[in-house]
Write an enzyme that holds these catalytic residues in place. Structure first.
Site, PDB file in Angstrom:
ATOM      1  N   SER A 575       0.853  -1.196   0.000  1.00 42.15           N
ATOM      2  CA  SER A 575       0.000   0.000   0.000  1.00 42.15           C
ATOM      3  C   SER A 575       0.881   1.237   0.000  1.00 42.15           C
ATOM      4  O   SER A 575       2.007   1.214   0.535  1.00 42.15           O
ATOM      5  CB  SER A 575      -0.866   0.012   1.260  1.00 42.15           C
ATOM      6  OG  SER A 575      -1.531   1.256   1.375  1.00 42.15           O
ATOM      7  N   TYR A 588      -2.303  -0.308  10.531  1.00 44.64           N
ATOM      8  CA  TYR A 588      -2.298  -0.679   9.109  1.00 44.64           C
ATOM      9  C   TYR A 588      -0.995  -0.242   8.431  1.00 44.64           C
ATOM     10  O   TYR A 588      -0.327  -1.030   7.754  1.00 44.64           O
ATOM     11  CB  TYR A 588      -3.520  -0.033   8.435  1.00 44.64           C
ATOM     12  CG  TYR A 588      -3.619  -0.284   6.940  1.00 44.64           C
ATOM     13  CD1 TYR A 588      -3.976  -1.536   6.444  1.00 44.64           C
ATOM     14  CD2 TYR A 588      -3.371   0.743   6.018  1.00 44.64           C
ATOM     15  CE1 TYR A 588      -4.088  -1.765   5.076  1.00 44.64           C
ATOM     16  CE2 TYR A 588      -3.472   0.523   4.646  1.00 44.64           C
ATOM     17  CZ  TYR A 588      -3.824  -0.735   4.184  1.00 44.64           C
ATOM     18  OH  TYR A 588      -3.932  -0.963   2.834  1.00 44.64           O
TER      19      TYR A 588
END
Ligand code: NAD
Length: 698
Positions: A575, A588
């Site tokens: 990501s 995250y």
């Protein structure tokens, strides 16, 4: 896929359905019925025809047209456009051009001149076989029971004994123009015949109507089956020499062996594998006569074109199952097989023969375990296995009532290296960029996972799709099977955080396809919470799925890739948040950063083995993503003080290029890094985020 039905071969003809059909439609109906049962004909094997009166598009006059299955395709799934159409009067006129057996191949080039109505479907080599039998409807099938009779040393006498003069018999001859003339001669000189058995090959039958032709074909096969069943000596194949291993041990052994074997035979071309331990296979591989019968080779041309003339029997004793010993001897045994094959080529070749082809075996028989088949794609590997089962059935029948004979070596060679066969191979489209590769896609039921799987399938790979969500996975697999066909896609439900489950996925990949070449580690979640509200549970969940899960999947794939010795490629879908810190998403972001670093560490260890590892960083892929269906969207909307419906526009406008990022964009990047296009890239990161200055790498 065809079924090998157990029920008796009975007519499935439906008069009501057939009542309104035209002659070509009746031909199609009959062909589909015949082609749907493996006992009647093998995949792609056999052909059907009808001679139909039609209006000539040039003159408007009625002319006789031969509708005959064209080159390629399978009777079970053929459509009307799979048939060639040819003027019968032109086909008859061709006889004046025929210069004799030595020149029969040149007749193939005349067939396009006989085309009726500009039909683009190429006529097959078998066209004259149908044209010259002066009957309206003709079937040519490859039923195991009839080939068994055709492959006996005393096939002619047996044909007379079983069919009592209803069937004629012709000695072995390679199918071609000349055989068409022989069929004509025999069917005309003995008008009482209902069909003809071709030695070492198959069956021709005919009728005045589509229905009577179909029923004669069925009745002939049934008669052969019943006669064989009543007369085959017991026990078959000399009786059982050893007991099969229990089912679980058989598949475990096959899964261990397949990647090792695949590595050894995929040096020049990636191969895909198929495992079969059905009762018919086990009976053969556990029998006393396994070795001598396997050495005789297959008989029907269709069989050995798919299976090679001889299988490779693996030296394995299920009484003392020692896989290491098998593996230790494999290189030498395979080398012997290849040397034998090349010697066969050298013995039989002609001055104008095509170059020797891949000398590796296609069929691998493992005593007590089953059969493996390997080919350039999964469907071809599966079908090769099915053909060897046909060959086993033929040997059971023939050897049970007489002496089974394979084709003479030179005849087999002349078919295998036939210039017309070579021309067919040359006409095949170029292999796709990922042909023969096996990809494992985690999180495969999600938006990005599905888009990646679709692209890899379209580029020719086989895909094992895995996800924790069983229902969504089944749906995704169904949708992808429509794109690529059932053979290329398999699925396995698994929680990527479980060591055992991950091992099972890799075993499934080995058993289903033969190993693994590409790992697309993509399963994931998203979570957001300010640091103080980040519970240990949230933290751990991110660590488990995004770090431990990626570690487990890559470790297991790495081990299998090393065993195969074919290199490999891993792509981690991380990501932008792995590079850019984001307030309110520490769990995250940290996990994604760890993912990226893990990829680099594996890139270091993988390089000496040709295993590449790269990262794709998506950002804000809203359409199709299930992450964005849930709480995450609300949380992101709240944190950016916008309406949930405006999230996509918000992220688009935030990007430097002012573009929305779609799952297909991520798939394109993953494909690039996974494929040989990126053969010289490892340890890299490719951002697919429509531009984000904070994510620029060094
Ligand atoms: P998605 O939710 O559509 O797909 C993720 C899939 O992973 C789901 O099908 C889910 O069931 C599966 N999964 C979750 N936990 C699992 C587990 N324990 N074991 C096995 N499977 C599990 O989301 P997506 O957008 O397709 O995301 C794919 C990857 O891309 C994820 O790793 C995600 O973090 C990353 N990513 C997505 C975006 C985005 O904006 N969509 C942005 C950056 C990174």
């Amino acid at each position: 896929m065809k079924e090998a039905r157990q029920a008796p071969i009975n007519s499935l003809w439906d008069d009501a359905a057939a009542a309104s059909m035209s002659e070509p439609e009746l031909l199609l109906y009959r062909s589909n019925l015949l082609g749907s049962d493996l006992r009647i004909t093998n995949f792609g094997g056999g052909n059907t025809s009808a001679k139909v009166m039609m209006a000539d598009p040039l003159t408007g006059e009625q002319v006789e047209v031969l509708w005959v299955k064209g080159s390629g395709g399978d009777l079970g799934s053929i459509k009307l456009d799979g048939f060639s159409t040819l003027y019968m009067d032109k086909l008859q006129a061709l006889k004046s051009r025929y210069r004799g057996l030595a020149h029969e191949d040149e007749m193939v080039a005349y067939l396009p001149h006989c085309t009726f109505n500009l039909n683009p479907r190429a006529a097959s080599i078998d066209t004259p076989l149908h044209a010259y039998i002066a009957r309206k409807h003709v079937d040519h099938m490859h039923p195991d029971a009839v080939i068994a009779i055709a492959a006996c040393a005393n096939s002619r006498d047996l044909t007379q004994k079983i069919f009592e003069g209803e069937l004629g018999w012709l000695p072995w001859q390679r199918p071609g123009y000349d055989l068409g003339l022989k069929l004509e001669q025999l069917s005309q000189s003995q008008p009482q015949l209902k069909g003809i058995i071709l030695e070492g090959h198959g069956l021709f039958t005919w009728g005045d109507t589509a229905k009577s032709c179909y029923e004669t074909t069925l009745a002939t096969i049934k008669r052969a089956e019943e006669w064989l069943n009543a007369n085959v000596r017991q026990p078959v194949f000399g009786g059982q020499a050893l007991a099969p291993l229990p089912a679980e041990q058989r598949s475990a052994l096959a899964a261990k062996l397949m990647p090792l074997l695949r590595g050894k035979i995929s040096r020049d071309e990636y191969k895909l594998g198929h495992f079969d331990d059905s009762a018919a296979v086990l009976e053969f591989v556990c029998s006393r006569d396994l070795e001598p019968l396997a050495a005789l080779g297959t008989s029907c041309p269709d069989h050995f074109l798919r299976t090679k003339i001889r299988p490779f029997v693996i030296d394995f004793d299920p009484g003392h199952p020692d896989l290491d010993a098998v593996v230790a001897g494999l290189d030498e045994a395979l080398e012997r097989y290849r040397a034998d094959y090349i010697a066969y080529y050298e013995r039989c070749k002609h001055a104008n023969s095509p170059k020797v082809r891949d000398a590796n075996p296609v069929i691998y028989l493992i005593p007590g375990v089953g059969m493996l088949s390997f080919a350039k794609d999964k469907a071809t590997a599966r079908i090769a296995g099915e053909f060897y089962v046909n060959a086993i059935n033929v040997m059971r029948g023939a050897n049970g009532v007489d002496t089974y004979v394979g084709l003479p070596e030179q005849e087999a060679f002349d078919i295998e290296y036939w210039l017309l066969e070579e021309a067919k191979l040359q006409r095949m489209p170029k292999p796709k960029s990922l042909a023969g590769r096996i990809a494992l896609v985690t999180g495969g039921a999600g938006g990005i996972g599905q888009a990646v799987a679709k692209q890899l399938l379209q580029e020719g790979a086989c895909v094992l799709l895995t996800d924790i969500d069983a229902e969504a996975l089944a749906e995704a697999k169904g949708a992808l099977a429509k794109v690529a066909g059932k053979d290329s896609i398999a699925s396995a439900v698994a929680n990527i955080t479980s060591e055992e489950a991950v091992e099972e996925i890799l075993t499934a990949s080995a058993l289903q396809f033969g190993g693994v070449d590409l790992l697309i580690s993509n399963a994931g979640i998203a979570s957001s919470a300010p640091l103080e509200d980040t519970t240990l549970e949230i933290w751990q969940r991110n660590q488990d799925i995004l770090v431990k899960g990626y570690f487990l999947a890559s470790r297991a794939a790495f081990r299998m890739m090393k065993q195969q010795k074919l290199g490999g490629s891993m792509v981690f879908v991380a990501s932008k948040n792995g590079l850019v810190a984001s307030a309110g998403a520490s769990a995250y972001c940290t996990a994604k950063a760890a993912e990226i670093h893990l990829a680099r560490c594996i890139a270091l260890e993988g390089a000496p083995h040709g295993i590449r590892v790269n990262v794709v960083n998506p950002d804000a892929v809203i359409r199709g993503s299930r992450i964005w269906d849930g709480k995450w969207k609300q949380e992101r909307a709240q944190s950016n003080k916008i309406d949930a419906d405006d999230v996509e526009a918000f992220y688009r406008d935030r990007s430097m290029l002012k573009l929305s990022v779609l799952p297909e964009d991520i798939a394109e990047a993953v494909y690039f890094l996974a494929s040989d296009k990126a053969a010289k890239s490892t340890g890299n990161i490719l951002n697919v985020d429509a531009g984000n200055a904070g994510a620029f790498t060094r």
